[in-house]
Design an enzyme around this catalytic site. Structure first.
Site, PDB file in Angstrom:
ATOM      1  N   GLU B 287      36.370  48.279  41.268  1.00 51.12           N
ATOM      2  CA  GLU B 287      36.807  47.323  42.282  1.00 51.12           C
ATOM      3  C   GLU B 287      38.306  47.515  42.375  1.00 51.12           C
ATOM      4  O   GLU B 287      39.008  47.365  41.374  1.00 51.12           O
ATOM      5  CB  GLU B 287      36.440  45.904  41.813  1.00 51.12           C
ATOM      6  CG  GLU B 287      36.287  44.925  42.955  1.00 51.12           C
ATOM      7  CD  GLU B 287      37.546  44.182  43.272  1.00 51.12           C
ATOM      8  OE1 GLU B 287      38.300  44.678  44.142  1.00 51.12           O
ATOM      9  OE2 GLU B 287      37.796  43.136  42.671  1.00 51.12           O
ATOM     10  N   CYS B 321      43.205  40.390  44.363  1.00 50.41           N
ATOM     11  CA  CYS B 321      42.831  41.480  45.277  1.00 50.41           C
ATOM     12  C   CYS B 321      42.320  40.913  46.585  1.00 50.41           C
ATOM     13  O   CYS B 321      42.358  41.566  47.610  1.00 50.41           O
ATOM     14  CB  CYS B 321      41.842  42.443  44.635  1.00 50.41           C
ATOM     15  SG  CYS B 321      40.684  41.668  43.556  1.00 50.41           S
TER      16      CYS B 321
END
Lengths: 473, 526
Positions: B287, B321
């Protein structure tokens, strides 16, 4: 403080268990409440159409939405959206998207007519202008005006008809300190304008001898942009700092200040702020302060006890505006998303019952609290009136508060009983204010049964006088 | 695809800080965790505490004079030993009944629940996160344990498709030793989710926490061990990413790398894994990042859009993020949004995150601060507004001034590069289609959102907006396990969404077994 409260609640519980059918009061009291309600209905009929009959027209047209849930949803969504539509073409475009292209229960012939009009640029402008006028008129009906100065005539008319007001400033959410500062100066200006209104003070002196110079409702969330339950202490401190100039000005002008209640999340901040600032030397002996208790909250009786204890220590009693609360859907979604127990009663009749229990608590505290019953529900009000008589609370010691623009014949009826009526009168920009008011109205029209109240025939109306009936939404 | 619902799973409730009781428990958490400072964090392999020749202090990023912990860095030798032990224990762990492994996760959830106050305090002090963000993060960590436990119950029921004379079973076996390389920005939740999923699947795990959040990682490790995870199935290796991280990535006995972090490191791992000549394909689940956009339509509710933008862009100083870094506005709303947004930014209070009224804390370390300051001066001509932070505050910690940029070039770094800090840029779009085009024109596809009351545009966004998590009329951060499984595609990542129905399966190999039960002349009775 905790102990007497506990026993109070137990006593109420015991009553519930003993008399499952008629819950809050003895059969005798119940009959009296029914009689009082019927009397109010009768009286209101005699005032019908004497005062703003356009309201009937409006509420009738809202009834058009009653059994059309999809249309109602779209109508309220459209009203919510409307303030951000900047051009006529965007208005007609959204009318098409919201009402023609989205399936609703609109009758076929209206739909056909509407799409015909919208298909041509010229006639679509006609639709847009029509919608704009319609919405503006509706908004004007519920909003006193842009500013106090520009629309004080309406207030004066009300005073002449025996109805006082409390003024509130409408607006968008406060996102920054700059916006908060703007609201503070608007409140200060409002206090200034109210105090300078000579015409009103003349009427008041002759008709309402006990009234202060004016009455203003303050929304604390518009004074400080960083209200945060996690930062309880700093929120209270900041709010006090923001309120001080407003309260000082009100004290110097003899104007009543009510601190409104909003979301459950900030309730304790506002209550603690009120308790602390009202106790400051400058304010401790001022007779015209009020706060709000929301009966749809499960903790409302506990909070009310706190207010009563606090008010007992004051030289002059606080006013408590007892309302049911206007954020029910909001509280339900917030608590569902956070996985919390909802702070509000889930069933409408429990709120109604709690409202009556809170009314009794308020009246029993006489003369330490001035009750202001904020409701359009005739059953709730009748119950308060009957209990006031039972506890020998004089009629000039409490009052009823209703929204500006709604239930006018009831206001007159209550006045004729010798009870003061005060209108909650919003001022602000008409169009942005509309979305706010429609949201309030949506909440009210679903859980108050209020609109039905007005338009129902006498038999149906009497059914509304029983607590249990409010179960159905 | 095989979707099923998990009716028993319930998200952990957030704490209600309007209650005085919750606030006072929280304060006690700070007092009690500070008594443990400096926490001694060691590498632990098969339950054995390792000595280290390199001890690095962990300092409070908001107040660098406060020492949180001493981190004893693991060595290559430790990494080798952890791998060897993991390989040795693999068969045992693989053959442990799934129910037992599932039980450990449930226990871990309860332990996390009981330590909320101390964990909150530690996170606030070690990485500088705000209290409400931390509360959501702890709830997420608990959710990962509970959710993956429930998912495992489902996954480990073999899927049978039997016919007369033929038995068919579809089932899963664990892949092998899993290396977990976690980031510091969700020091508890992401590390927890990344660790418990491969564990419950039956893989031994080597935890390599981020250098900046090793003390929280150590707490989590201890909780997992206390919950019953065998010490030979879970090893703890604090240390330098470039050193032990790189060593383990290359290690031939590591079967799966579970990574969350920067795009450069993630892509490097994938290249490294692909280039190795092994008897299996080393799998990388990664990720990586985002350059997330929010579109504000001309009919948007600005009250809501401004608040959501502030929270999404500046929450935890933009160090998520999922954080918002591009706001794409329809022209008619541009000026009014801009002014309200800037004013709202100017109303935020900077300071120590442990102070509940503070909304802007420090960034994680001096390296991050230097990098962000360089970006700020590089694009100084594009700065629209900056939240001033007092000099003395800047000297006590790694504070960076949150900035709103304005740009008409979405292809410039302001529109393309992930900054990982409290920086957001406003862009203008001609119409909604144009806005979607601008939003999609990046390497990433992580989170994104729109504010609109036009059902046509909402539908258009649902079809065209290239993001893994799309949010409509709300903020773009704060995904909740099971409700909003989290993860992106394009260069935002590879692999299944965290907290979603496919996640555990990444650490398993599905196998299909078919048995012909027909013997000449007879079949067994069923």
């Amino acid at each position: 403080m905790a102990k007497p409260l506990g026993s109070e609640q137990n006593r109420m519980k015991a009553t519930e268990e003993n008399e499952p059918k008629i819950i809050t009061s003895s059969p005798d009291l119940q009959d009296k409440i029914l009689e009082k309600g019927k009397e109010l209905f009768r009286l209101s009929d005699s005032f019908e159409d004497s005062f703003f009959s356009t309201y009937r027209l409006f509420s009738k047209s809202l009834l058009f939405l009653e059994n059309r849930p999809l249309l109602k949803l779209q109508a309220f969504r459209f009203a919510d959206l409307f303030p951000s539509l900047s051009s006529l073409s965007s208005i007609s475009r959204y009318i098409r998207i919201y009402f023609v292209e989205t399936p609703t229960e609109l009758p076929k012939w209206i739909l056909l007519f509407l799409s015909l009009l919208l298909s041509n640029p010229l006639s679509s402008v006609f639709v847009a202008v029509g919608a704009k006028i319609g919405i503006r008129l509706t908004a004007k009906f519920f909003i006193l005006g842009r500013t106090y100065g520009s629309d004080r005539k309406k207030i004066i008319d009300r005073y002449k008809n025996g109805i006082c007001s409390t003024i509130d400033i409408l607006g968008e959410a406060v996102l920054s300190e700059k916006e908060a500062e703007r609201y503070i100066s608007e409140y200060l200006l409002l206090l200034e304008e109210v105090s300078k209104d000579k015409e009103i003070s003349e009427i008041r002196d002759s008709q309402f001898p006990g009234e202060p110079t004016g009455n203003v409702s303050v929304k604390c969330s518009s004074l400080y942009s960083q209200l945060d339950p996690l930062a309880h202490e700093s929120s209270v401190t900041h709010l006090m700092k923001k309120l001080r100039p407003i309260l000082s000005s009100a004290v110097s002008k003899n104007i009543f200040i009510n601190l409104d209640m909003e979301q459950y999340e900030t309730k304790d901040i506002i209550m603690d702020t009120a308790f602390r600032i009202f106790a400051e030397p400058e304010f401790q002996d001022y007779p015209h302060f009020g706060i709000v208790v929301q009966a749809y909250l499960k903790v409302s009786q506990k909070d009310l006890q706190r207010v009563i204890e606090y008010s007992k220590k004051r030289k002059y009693p606080l006013t408590v505006r007892l309302v049911k609360g206007a954020y029910w859907e909001y509280e339900m979604t917030q608590s569902a998303q956070k996985g919390w127990e909802p702070p509000v009663f889930l069933i409408k009749s429990e709120t109604d019952r709690n409202y009556e229990e809170c009314s009794a608590l308020l009246l029993k505290s006489y003369p330490h609290i001035r009750p202001a019953f904020g409701s359009h529900n005739i059953r709730s009000l009748s119950s308060a009136f009957v209990k006031a008589a039972e506890y020998s609370v004089p009629e000039n010691f409490f009052e009823v508060q209703m929204l500006y623009g709604m239930g006018n014949s009831y206001k007159q009826a209550i006045r004729s009983l010798g009870i003061s009526v005060r209108e909650y009168s919003p001022i602000g920009e008409v169009i942005p204010g509309m979305a706010y008011l429609v949201r309030r109205l949506l909440e009210n029209s679903t859980n108050e049964g209020f609109l039905k109240n007005i338009n129902a025939n006498s038999k149906d109306r009497e059914r509304l006088l029983y607590l249990e009936n409010s179960k159905s939404k | 695809m095989n979707f099923h619902n998990n009716p028993d799973f319930q998200n952990e409730t957030l704490r209600d800080f309007s209650k005085e009781e919750e606030r006072s428990i929280l304060n006690k958490g700070f007092v009690s965790i500070r008594k443990e400072f400096p926490i001694q964090v060691f590498p632990i392999i098969s339950g054995k505490t390792k000595k280290s020749s390199l001890i690095v202090p962990a300092l409070n990023p908001a107040n660098t004079s406060e020492k949180i912990a001493d981190i004893h860095y693991a060595s290559i030798t430790d990494a080798e030993e952890a791998t060897k032990d993991s390989v040795q224990f693999f068969e045992t762990w693989k053959n442990t009944k799934p129910d037992i492994r599932i039980g450990f996760l449930k226990k871990a959830a309860n332990l996390l629940r009981s330590q909320k106050a101390e964990l909150t305090a530690l996170m606030s002090l070690e990485v500088g996160k705000g209290i409400k963000d931390i509360d959501a993060e702890i709830a997420e960590a608990i959710d990962f344990c509970d959710f993956y436990a429930k998912e495992a119950e489902y996954i480990f029921q073999p899927r049978k498709r039997d016919l007369l004379g033929e038995e068919n079973i579809y089932t899963y076996i664990p892949r092998g030793v899993t290396l977990v390389v976690a980031p510091w920005n969700f020091p508890l939740a992401i590390l927890c989710g990344m660790t418990v999923a491969p564990l419950v699947a039956g893989n031994p795990v080597i935890m390599k926490p981020a250098e900046q959040s090793s003390a929280i990682a150590f707490k989590l490790f201890n909780i997992l061990i206390e919950a019953g995870i065998p010490s030979s199935a879970l090893h703890f290796l604090p240390g330098k990413g470039e050193e032990i991280g790189a060593y383990l990535v290359k290690h031939p006995e590591i079967h799966t790398i579970n990574f969350t972090g920067s795009r450069a490191v993630g892509l490097g791992m994938i290249r490294e894994a692909a280039s190795q000549n092994l008897k299996f394909v080393k799998k990388v689940v990664a990720e990586m990042g985002g350059k997330n956009a929010l579109i504000v339509d001309e009919d948007a509710d600005l009250d809501e859009a401004v608040i959501a933008s502030i929270q999404s862009a500046f929450g935890f100083q933009g160090q998520k993020c999922s954080a918002l870094s591009r706001i794409i506005l329809l022209e008619s709303k541009y000026d009014i949004f801009k002014n309200r947004f800037i004013d709202a930014l100017q109303s935020l209070k900077p300071g120590l995150p442990e102070d509940p009224s503070v909304k802007v804390g420090p960034v994680i370390d001096s390296e991050s601060k230097t990098r962000l300051d360089t970006i700020a001066s590089q694009f100084s001509s594009k700065i629209l507004s900056k939240l001033k932070i007092e000099e003395d505050q800047k000297h006590t910690g790694h504070f960076v001034e949150p900035i709103v940029f304005e740009s008409d070039d979405p292809t410039s770094p302001l529109g393309q590069t992930e900054f990982f800090g409290p920086y957001v840029t406003l862009f203008k779009a001609k119409n909604f289609e144009d806005a979607i085009k601008i939003a999609n024109n990046v390497d990433y596809a992580l989170t994104g959102g729109i504010f609109s009351r036009n059902p046509k545009n909402i539908q258009y966004a649902k079809e065209k907006f290239e993001v893994g998590n799309l949010y409509i009329n709300r903020g773009i951060t704060g995904a909740v396990v099971d409700r909003q499984p989290f993860g992106g595609y394009k260069l935002s990542g590879v692999g299944a969404k965290a907290g979603g129905p496919d996640y555990i399966k990444q650490f398993l190999e599905p196998i299909s077994i078919t048995e012909n039960t027909m013997r000449r002349g007879f079949i067994p009775e069923t």
